[in-house]
Design a protein around this motif. Structure first.
Motif, PDB file in Angstrom:
ATOM      1  N   ASN A  20     -46.945  14.273 -10.395  1.00 59.17           N
ATOM      2  CA  ASN A  20     -45.800  14.015 -11.280  1.00 59.17           C
ATOM      3  C   ASN A  20     -45.994  12.746 -12.107  1.00 59.17           C
ATOM      4  OD1 ASN A  20     -44.245  16.299 -10.419  1.00 59.17           O
ATOM      5  ND2 ASN A  20     -43.721  15.163  -8.547  1.00 59.17           N
ATOM      6  N   LEU A  21     -47.212  12.560 -12.583  1.00 57.57           N
ATOM      7  CA  LEU A  21     -47.530  11.396 -13.401  1.00 57.57           C
ATOM      8  C   LEU A  21     -47.610  11.810 -14.871  1.00 57.57           C
ATOM      9  CD1 LEU A  21     -50.365   9.810 -11.200  1.00 57.57           C
ATOM     10  CD2 LEU A  21     -47.984   9.039 -11.390  1.00 57.57           C
ATOM     11  N   ALA A  22     -47.188  10.913 -15.750  1.00 59.45           N
ATOM     12  CA  ALA A  22     -47.274  11.154 -17.193  1.00 59.45           C
ATOM     13  C   ALA A  22     -48.249  10.138 -17.786  1.00 59.45           C
ATOM     14  CB  ALA A  22     -45.905  11.018 -17.842  1.00 59.45           C
ATOM     15  N   PRO A  23     -49.511  10.488 -17.946  1.00 60.46           N
ATOM     16  CA  PRO A  23     -50.509   9.529 -18.425  1.00 60.46           C
ATOM     17  C   PRO A  23     -50.260   9.126 -19.879  1.00 60.46           C
ATOM     18  CG  PRO A  23     -51.424  11.734 -18.377  1.00 60.46           C
ATOM     19  CD  PRO A  23     -50.080  11.816 -17.705  1.00 60.46           C
ATOM     20  N   ASN A  24     -50.712   7.924 -20.208  1.00 59.26           N
ATOM     21  CA  ASN A  24     -50.550   7.374 -21.552  1.00 59.26           C
ATOM     22  C   ASN A  24     -51.779   7.737 -22.393  1.00 59.26           C
ATOM     23  OD1 ASN A  24     -49.850   5.918 -23.802  1.00 59.26           O
ATOM     24  ND2 ASN A  24     -50.407   3.929 -22.920  1.00 59.26           N
ATOM     25  N   ILE A  25     -51.814   8.984 -22.878  1.00 52.57           N
ATOM     26  CA  ILE A  25     -52.968   9.462 -23.652  1.00 52.57           C
ATOM     27  C   ILE A  25     -52.743   9.121 -25.130  1.00 52.57           C
ATOM     28  CG2 ILE A  25     -54.377  11.458 -24.284  1.00 52.57           C
ATOM     29  CD1 ILE A  25     -53.471  12.770 -21.666  1.00 52.57           C
ATOM     30  N   CYS A  26     -53.524   8.170 -25.632  1.00 46.70           N
ATOM     31  CA  CYS A  26     -53.383   7.711 -27.018  1.00 46.70           C
ATOM     32  C   CYS A  26     -54.269   8.491 -27.981  1.00 46.70           C
ATOM     33  CB  CYS A  26     -53.737   6.230 -27.114  1.00 46.70           C
ATOM     34  SG  CYS A  26     -52.806   5.167 -26.016  1.00 46.70           S
ATOM     35  N   MET A  27     -55.415   8.940 -27.492  1.00 48.22           N
ATOM     36  CA  MET A  27     -56.376   9.636 -28.358  1.00 48.22           C
ATOM     37  C   MET A  27     -57.056  10.754 -27.589  1.00 48.22           C
ATOM     38  SD  MET A  27     -58.546   6.484 -30.002  1.00 48.22           S
ATOM     39  CE  MET A  27     -57.836   4.839 -30.077  1.00 48.22           C
ATOM     40  N   GLU A  28     -57.456  11.791 -28.310  1.00 51.77           N
ATOM     41  CA  GLU A  28     -58.333  12.833 -27.771  1.00 51.77           C
ATOM     42  C   GLU A  28     -59.502  12.979 -28.743  1.00 51.77           C
ATOM     43  OE1 GLU A  28     -56.238  16.431 -27.035  1.00 51.77           O
ATOM     44  OE2 GLU A  28     -55.211  15.663 -25.263  1.00 51.77           O
ATOM     45  N   ILE A  29     -60.705  12.840 -28.244  1.00 53.43           N
ATOM     46  CA  ILE A  29     -61.905  12.819 -29.094  1.00 53.43           C
ATOM     47  C   ILE A  29     -62.945  13.758 -28.500  1.00 53.43           C
ATOM     48  CG2 ILE A  29     -63.747  11.351 -30.029  1.00 53.43           C
ATOM     49  CD1 ILE A  29     -61.786   8.972 -29.726  1.00 53.43           C
ATOM     50  N   ASN A  30     -63.539  14.598 -29.334  1.00 53.58           N
ATOM     51  CA  ASN A  30     -64.497  15.581 -28.814  1.00 53.58           C
ATOM     52  C   ASN A  30     -65.946  15.103 -28.906  1.00 53.58           C
ATOM     53  OD1 ASN A  30     -64.900  15.783 -31.558  1.00 53.58           O
ATOM     54  ND2 ASN A  30     -65.092  18.010 -31.567  1.00 53.58           N
ATOM     55  N   ASP A  31     -66.155  13.795 -28.754  1.00 54.09           N
ATOM     56  CA  ASP A  31     -67.510  13.251 -28.810  1.00 54.09           C
ATOM     57  C   ASP A  31     -67.602  12.089 -27.829  1.00 54.09           C
ATOM     58  OD1 ASP A  31     -70.194  13.021 -30.223  1.00 54.09           O
ATOM     59  OD2 ASP A  31     -69.379  11.003 -30.577  1.00 54.09           O
ATOM     60  N   ILE A  32     -68.475  12.199 -26.830  1.00 52.74           N
ATOM     61  CA  ILE A  32     -68.574  11.194 -25.783  1.00 52.74           C
ATOM     62  C   ILE A  32     -69.052   9.840 -26.315  1.00 52.74           C
ATOM     63  CG2 ILE A  32     -69.593  10.626 -23.537  1.00 52.74           C
ATOM     64  CD1 ILE A  32     -67.620  12.967 -23.473  1.00 52.74           C
ATOM     65  N   PRO A  33     -70.111   9.772 -27.139  1.00 47.56           N
ATOM     66  CA  PRO A  33     -70.525   8.462 -27.672  1.00 47.56           C
ATOM     67  C   PRO A  33     -69.400   7.746 -28.423  1.00 47.56           C
ATOM     68  CG  PRO A  33     -72.264  10.062 -28.033  1.00 47.56           C
ATOM     69  CD  PRO A  33     -71.081  10.828 -27.535  1.00 47.56           C
ATOM     70  N   THR A  34     -68.562   8.502 -29.166  1.00 43.29           N
ATOM     71  CA  THR A  34     -67.427   7.879 -29.863  1.00 43.29           C
ATOM     72  C   THR A  34     -66.419   7.338 -28.864  1.00 43.29           C
ATOM     73  OG1 THR A  34     -67.723   9.374 -31.740  1.00 43.29           O
ATOM     74  CG2 THR A  34     -65.594   8.261 -31.557  1.00 43.29           C
ATOM     75  N   LEU A  35     -66.194   8.064 -27.778  1.00 43.43           N
ATOM     76  CA  LEU A  35     -65.308   7.573 -26.721  1.00 43.43           C
ATOM     77  C   LEU A  35     -65.805   6.233 -26.177  1.00 43.43           C
ATOM     78  CD1 LEU A  35     -64.402  10.749 -24.594  1.00 43.43           C
ATOM     79  CD2 LEU A  35     -62.818   9.309 -25.881  1.00 43.43           C
ATOM     80  N   PHE A  36     -67.118   6.136 -25.980  1.00 47.64           N
ATOM     81  CA  PHE A  36     -67.676   4.874 -25.492  1.00 47.64           C
ATOM     82  C   PHE A  36     -67.401   3.727 -26.472  1.00 47.64           C
ATOM     83  CE2 PHE A  36     -71.091   7.050 -22.690  1.00 47.64           C
ATOM     84  CZ  PHE A  36     -70.208   7.063 -21.621  1.00 47.64           C
ATOM     85  N   GLU A  37     -67.543   4.006 -27.775  1.00 44.43           N
ATOM     86  CA  GLU A  37     -67.289   2.963 -28.776  1.00 44.43           C
ATOM     87  C   GLU A  37     -65.833   2.500 -28.725  1.00 44.43           C
ATOM     88  OE1 GLU A  37     -69.647   1.432 -30.603  1.00 44.43           O
ATOM     89  OE2 GLU A  37     -70.987   2.669 -29.370  1.00 44.43           O
TER      90      GLU A  37
END
Length: 288
Positions: A212-229
């Motif tokens: 019953n947690l509501a995570p604070n998802i600010c972005m969704e990105i379909n590229d792992i290297p971009t996520l790292f940046e």
């Protein structure tokens, strides 16, 4: 029309004597004569003029001999090709891989390509859903994915390794010193996550929901290297498997919970022919 008959015909053409041709082929003359007669009957044209014990090619026989030779050569080439395929001297394999396996898979790929340079390899990265759809359409020899065992009887599953789910944060982050982190703590953080459709995001949506947690998802990105940046700025964090984390400026903190370890599997079509090259790649993957 059989290759054997073509071989008999070509040897008779070479020697222009049925007795000598039969001897060279290690068969009886009657067998040779019978097989060539069957070939002539099928072609509906005589290939030899029989003059007593001597034979002579007809015009049709002379023309046909070129095509007969091509057929024999092509068949031999095909046999050599299959032998090369068996000995890993040629061939092609096509593999689907989830993004989180790209680092470990790259190591195996380099090793395999170095040992078997004549095998052509095509690798497609994608989400579990997309890869399994393409596997079912026979686009892949196999896929590497987090897919759990199911009742899909047409699929074959081989366990490859266990992977721990981690919170990925910047090395300069105040969280970087933590050895573990709870799912409750993760839900409070600003998150940049893999795009919907990825196995990882689906897994955590279910995990958050169960608590019953509501995570604070600010972005969704379909590229792992971009996520790292994004993560390296220190302002956001992401969730991935530990097999994905290899950037020196980020760290992976294991997330508490017995369900935070997932199984990476080799999935293939159960009834599909398994190439020798594919089996060899399996061996290398399990060793890695």
């Amino acid at each position: 029309m059989e290759l054997r008959q073509l071989n008999y015909f070509l040897k008779a053409k070479e020697l222009l004597n049925f007795t000598e041709a039969a001897k060279a082929l290690n068969i009886s003359q009657s067998t040779l004569s019978q097989q060539i007669k069957q070939l002539e009957d099928e072609l509906n044209v005589p290939l030899f003029d029989r003059i007593g014990k001597r034979i002579k090619l007809t015009e049709a026989g002379n023309l046909f001999s070129e095509y007969a030779l091509q057929s024999i050569n092509k068949a031999n080439e095909g046999l050599l090709l299959l032998q090369d395929l068996k000995n890993l001297n040629t061939g092609k394999i096509t593999i689907g891989v989830i993004y989180s396996m790209r680092i470990l898979f790259a190591k195996t790929l380099i090793q395999f390509a170095s040992e078997y340079p004549n095998i052509k390899i095509q690798v497609v990265f994608g989400t579990t859903k997309d890869l399994l759809e393409k596997l079912n359409s026979h686009h892949f020899d196999f896929v590497l994915t987090f897919h759990e065992k199911s009742d899909e009887a047409h699929l074959k599953y081989q366990t490859l390794l266990k992977s721990t789910m981690v919170l990925v944060t910047a090395k300069k982050s105040s969280l970087a010193h933590k050895t573990t982190i709870s799912l409750n703590e993760v839900a409070e953080l600003p998150l940049a996550l893999p795009f919907s459709g990825y196995s990882t995001i689906q897994f955590f949506e279910e995990s958050f929901s169960q608590k019953n947690l509501a995570p604070n998802i600010c972005m969704e990105i379909n590229d792992i290297p971009t996520l790292f940046e994004i993560v390296k700025t220190g302002n956001w964090h992401t969730i991935l498997s530990d097999t994905s984390v290899n950037d020196p400026d980020v760290v992976g903190i294991p997330i508490d919970g017995k369900n935070m370890r997932r199984t990476i599997m080799i999935v293939s079509l159960r009834d599909a022919y398994e190439k020798k090259a594919v089996k060899k790649l399996y061996e290398m993957l399990t060793k890695t």
